[in-house]
Structure formats: C-alpha cells, structure tokens
Design a protein around this motif. Structure first.
Motif, PDB file in Angstrom:
ATOM      1  N   ASP A 111      19.040  21.882  31.851  1.00  0.00           N
ATOM      2  CA  ASP A 111      18.031  22.788  31.318  1.00  0.00           C
ATOM      3  C   ASP A 111      18.571  23.403  30.032  1.00  0.00           C
ATOM      4  OD1 ASP A 111      16.390  22.398  33.540  1.00  0.00           O
ATOM      5  OD2 ASP A 111      17.156  24.153  34.600  1.00  0.00           O
ATOM      6  N   PRO A 112      17.770  23.396  28.972  1.00  0.00           N
ATOM      7  CA  PRO A 112      18.222  24.014  27.726  1.00  0.00           C
ATOM      8  C   PRO A 112      18.224  25.540  27.838  1.00  0.00           C
ATOM      9  CG  PRO A 112      15.972  23.225  27.496  1.00  0.00           C
ATOM     10  CD  PRO A 112      16.434  22.815  28.860  1.00  0.00           C
ATOM     11  N   GLU A 113      19.018  26.173  26.988  1.00  0.00           N
ATOM     12  CA  GLU A 113      18.971  27.636  26.889  1.00  0.00           C
ATOM     13  C   GLU A 113      18.016  27.996  25.759  1.00  0.00           C
ATOM     14  OE1 GLU A 113      20.365  28.599  23.971  1.00  0.00           O
ATOM     15  OE2 GLU A 113      22.123  27.381  23.626  1.00  0.00           O
ATOM     16  N   ASN A 114      17.734  29.282  25.620  1.00  0.00           N
ATOM     17  CA  ASN A 114      16.713  29.725  24.669  1.00  0.00           C
ATOM     18  C   ASN A 114      17.239  30.142  23.302  1.00  0.00           C
ATOM     19  OD1 ASN A 114      14.464  29.458  26.465  1.00  0.00           O
ATOM     20  ND2 ASN A 114      15.238  31.236  27.568  1.00  0.00           N
ATOM     21  N   GLN A 115      18.566  30.197  23.124  1.00  0.00           N
ATOM     22  CA  GLN A 115      19.108  30.714  21.872  1.00  0.00           C
ATOM     23  C   GLN A 115      19.202  29.685  20.739  1.00  0.00           C
ATOM     24  OE1 GLN A 115      21.058  31.965  24.672  1.00  0.00           O
ATOM     25  NE2 GLN A 115      20.424  34.083  24.499  1.00  0.00           N
ATOM     26  N   ASN A 116      19.538  28.455  21.073  1.00  0.00           N
ATOM     27  CA  ASN A 116      19.797  27.449  20.044  1.00  0.00           C
ATOM     28  C   ASN A 116      18.755  26.341  20.086  1.00  0.00           C
ATOM     29  OD1 ASN A 116      22.455  28.383  18.947  1.00  0.00           O
ATOM     30  ND2 ASN A 116      23.006  28.220  21.105  1.00  0.00           N
TER      31      ASN A 116
END
Length: 141
Positions: A111-116
């Motif tokens: 799951d990707p994170e939201n910052q990058n």
C-alpha cells in the motif's frame, strides 16, 4: 486509510529460494542490502519471523542527516513462499517467493503512503529490491 491502488515491484534472482529466503529474513543480511542508494545504510535490524512477530530496520543516511525505522508486525509467514505484514502506519505489504528453474522471483505488493508521489515510492522500493538481487546473487554461491 488511503484508497490508492497497491504498488507492485518484482525481480528475478539467480539463486535458489532457500538462499533468497535466508538473505531476506536474517538480520545480519538485512543490514547489507535494505537501502535504496549507496549514501544510505542500515545500522540496525531485528526480525522475529513468525505470525505476530515484529521486525524493525533502521535506515539512515551515512552523513547522519536523517534516519527512520521501518517496522511492522507479521500476519503471514509461509517459509520459502510468502510473507505478509502490516507496517507501523497500518499499510499492508505482501511478498511472494516463487522458485522458477533454480531462480527465485520475488514480488512485493504494498500500500502506498500519502506523502510521496506513487512513482517515487515505486522507484524507491524497486531500488531496494534491485539492491537485494545484487546482494543475493553475489552471496548465493
């Protein structure tokens, strides 16, 4: 929780799955490859490889300017086949190991994170996986 599509990275390693598994899971090996570029290193790694076991890898810039812990709890540990875990921030990661004619295909879905940006995250994880491939192939024989 974010609603972004999971990201997938993979590589084919010229080494048998038993060796690949060892290099992927043992702390003395983790410190040798778990970074995306040569200006980073891993000064510390611990790994309790079992369901509900915890892991922590400290990733640090060699110049001391930055460091962070990559940590989580295992949900699935199926020796030589699959590892799944939840990161400290709640994201899920699923890794499969598939032996193909004496080589091992490693696939990570996370799951990707939201910052990058997504592409930056994919490139970072792929760089670490490429580093792992290089390490595993150099030490497997």
């Amino acid at each position: 929780m974010n609603h972004l599509q999971p990201i997938k990275v993979e590589t084919l390693i010229d080494a048998p799955v038993e060796k690949v598994w060892t290099f992927w899971t043992q702390p003395q090996h983790l410190t040798e490859w778990t970074f995306a570029s040569s200006d980073w290193h891993v000064p510390y790694a611990e790994n309790d490889l079992k369901v509900d076991g915890k892991f922590k890898t400290t990733m640090a810039a060699k110049d001391g300017s930055m460091q962070f812990d990559f940590e989580g709890i295992y949900g699935v540990v199926d020796a030589h086949k699959r590892i799944a875990y939840q990161l400290a921030d709640g994201r899920q990661v699923d890794i499969t190991f598939e032996e193909i004619n004496g080589q091992t295909k490693v696939t990570e879905v996370f799951d990707p994170e939201n910052q990058n940006p997504i592409e930056m995250q994919k490139e970072g994880w792929q760089s670490i996986l490429n580093n792992f491939k290089k390490y595993a192939e150099e030490h497997a024989w």
